[in-house]
Write an enzyme that holds these catalytic residues in place. Sequence first.
Site, PDB file in Angstrom:
ATOM      1  CD  GLU A   1      -3.950  -5.964   3.526  1.00 29.37           C
ATOM      2  OE1 GLU A   1      -4.785  -5.137   4.008  1.00 29.37           O
ATOM      3  OE2 GLU A   1      -2.854  -5.664   3.800  1.00 29.37           O
TER       4      GLU A   1
ATOM      5  CD  GLU B   1      -3.353  -0.851   1.690  1.00 30.08           C
ATOM      6  OE1 GLU B   1      -3.159  -0.109   2.649  1.00 30.08           O
ATOM      7  OE2 GLU B   1      -4.179  -1.642   1.675  1.00 30.08           O
TER       8      GLU B   1
HETATM    9  C1  BGP Z   1      -4.544  -2.097   4.974  1.00 26.70           C
HETATM   10  C2  BGP Z   1      -3.412  -2.583   5.429  1.00 26.70           C
HETATM   11  C3  BGP Z   1      -3.315  -3.488   6.510  1.00 26.70           C
HETATM   12  C4  BGP Z   1      -4.424  -3.560   7.362  1.00 26.70           C
HETATM   13  C5  BGP Z   1      -5.703  -3.232   6.563  1.00 26.70           C
HETATM   14  C6  BGP Z   1      -6.736  -3.143   7.465  1.00 26.70           C
HETATM   15  O1  BGP Z   1      -4.470  -0.609   4.717  1.00 26.70           O
HETATM   16  O2  BGP Z   1      -2.709  -2.899   4.536  1.00 26.70           O
HETATM   17  O3  BGP Z   1      -2.265  -3.466   7.357  1.00 26.70           O
HETATM   18  O4  BGP Z   1      -4.563  -3.469   8.829  1.00 26.70           O
HETATM   19  O5  BGP Z   1      -5.776  -2.349   5.837  1.00 26.70           O
HETATM   20  O6  BGP Z   1      -6.932  -1.667   8.031  1.00 26.70           O
HETATM   21  P1  BGP Z   1      -7.469  -1.464   9.523  1.00 26.70           P
HETATM   22  O7  BGP Z   1      -6.084  -2.215  10.338  1.00 26.70           O
HETATM   23  O8  BGP Z   1      -6.936   0.205   9.765  1.00 26.70           O
HETATM   24  O9  BGP Z   1      -8.663  -1.620   9.938  1.00 26.70           O
END
Ligand code: BGP
Length: 469
Positions: free
Chosen positions: A369, A165
Amino acid sequence: MDYSKSKPFPKDFLWGASTSAYQVEGAWDEDGKGLSVIDMGKHPEGTSDFKVASDHYHRYKEDIALFAEMGLKAYRFSIAWTRIYPKGTGEINEKGIAFYNDLINELLSHNIEPIVTMYHFDLPYALQEKGGWSNRETIDAYVNYAKTLFKYFGDRVKYWLTINEQNMMILHGAAIGTLDPKIENPQKELYQQNHHMLLAQAKAMKLCHEMCPNAKIGPAPNIISIYPASSKPEDIIAASNFSSIRNWLYLDAAVFGRYNSIAWSYMEEKGYTPIIQEGDMEILKSGKPDFIAFNYYSTSTVAESKNDPSDKNSTGDQQIAIGEEGVYRGVSNPYLEKTQFGWEIDPVGFRSTLREINERYNLPLLVTENGLGAYDKLEEGDVVNDDYRIDFLKKHIEQARLAITDGVNLIGYCPWSAIDLVSTHQGISKRYGFIYVNRDEFDLKDLRRIKKKSFYWYKDVIESNGEKT
Ligand code: BGP
């Protein structure tokens, strides 16, 4: 399209799940690990730090046994740069190499394919102190780190992801904890950092092909379809603006080795264009990804900018569209429901995103993801009835299958997250895992692992190669 007429998932489809080092491992200062920007960051009030996280560093064998029981074909995790190079560069920490060797071997002994993210937000703090990504020396440090990873793990790891990201680090660095608070005028500086990261990524992709000819490597940004709020032509332009700035800037650079023209003109207008040194564009062109990995949670809907400061309705959250004066304005989509954390739920948008990326780049795609953050409840008898998560994932998997039927070359699906872990800025209470970790924000309890209802459901999905959802 009629789902019953859709094509099946390919035979060797990589059914997986994801985590990242700092969010799951804990052991933040053990066995020679150096400090990262995340270790040095502040945590929003009421949320846990990352010192213990899910204690995966000490329990990885137990966790991998559970992943194997769930039937995972792949596990996407990140290597903590600071375990390998505590200061970002210099002396290698042998204990860090040993840990990831053991982890990779453990996965392979269960026939789980390791998919490795080389850098997931946790830049070594020692590099940050020297300017972080603003300093071109960080490019060399990253390439040196990449070389070490390929040297030690390249005999067994076939899938590499360069940077997680990158686009979110540029657009939402403050929310996810990667923005250096010392930078006064972040926007311009961030696009310079972005340029350096793109160079580092291109060099690493080239190096990977030289050192590990059988491996594949790709970028891993967060990519989503951007909808115009209406058919008003100005809304269409706003959506195109935002999509270029948020999505295509990153993938055009990774795949074609050039800057997206709309994103470039945006940077020119705002005075954000990076300094490009002689030879930089050749470097960008020299890195060729074998596939595109991307993270998807939600789409965004945008309207024309009102051309006043009210467009800057930043919420400090990476998935909720903000706005930018003169460029676009984020609005909420009346057709979509939201998660408990305000993220819009859009499975059809997942199909549309897959189609868009496929049309533009014609490369294999890997979802690294996708998932639902929720306040799960541990019930009596160690039961977690996360039907809402099953519903979310089921709908996304069905749309992925339709995208495959549309002709998208989708090679794998790795939802977030394999096991509960600490969210970027909303603590452990925002859970995503198939496996519950028994701890609260500040009470570590016994950290025991409990299979959620979604664990059993995903096992069936994998076993039936996506036929049973
Ligand atoms: C993405 C990241 C992750 C993860 C996910 C969920 O942006 O790559 O590391 O955490 O989002 O986000 P959050 O943890 O803020 O709910």
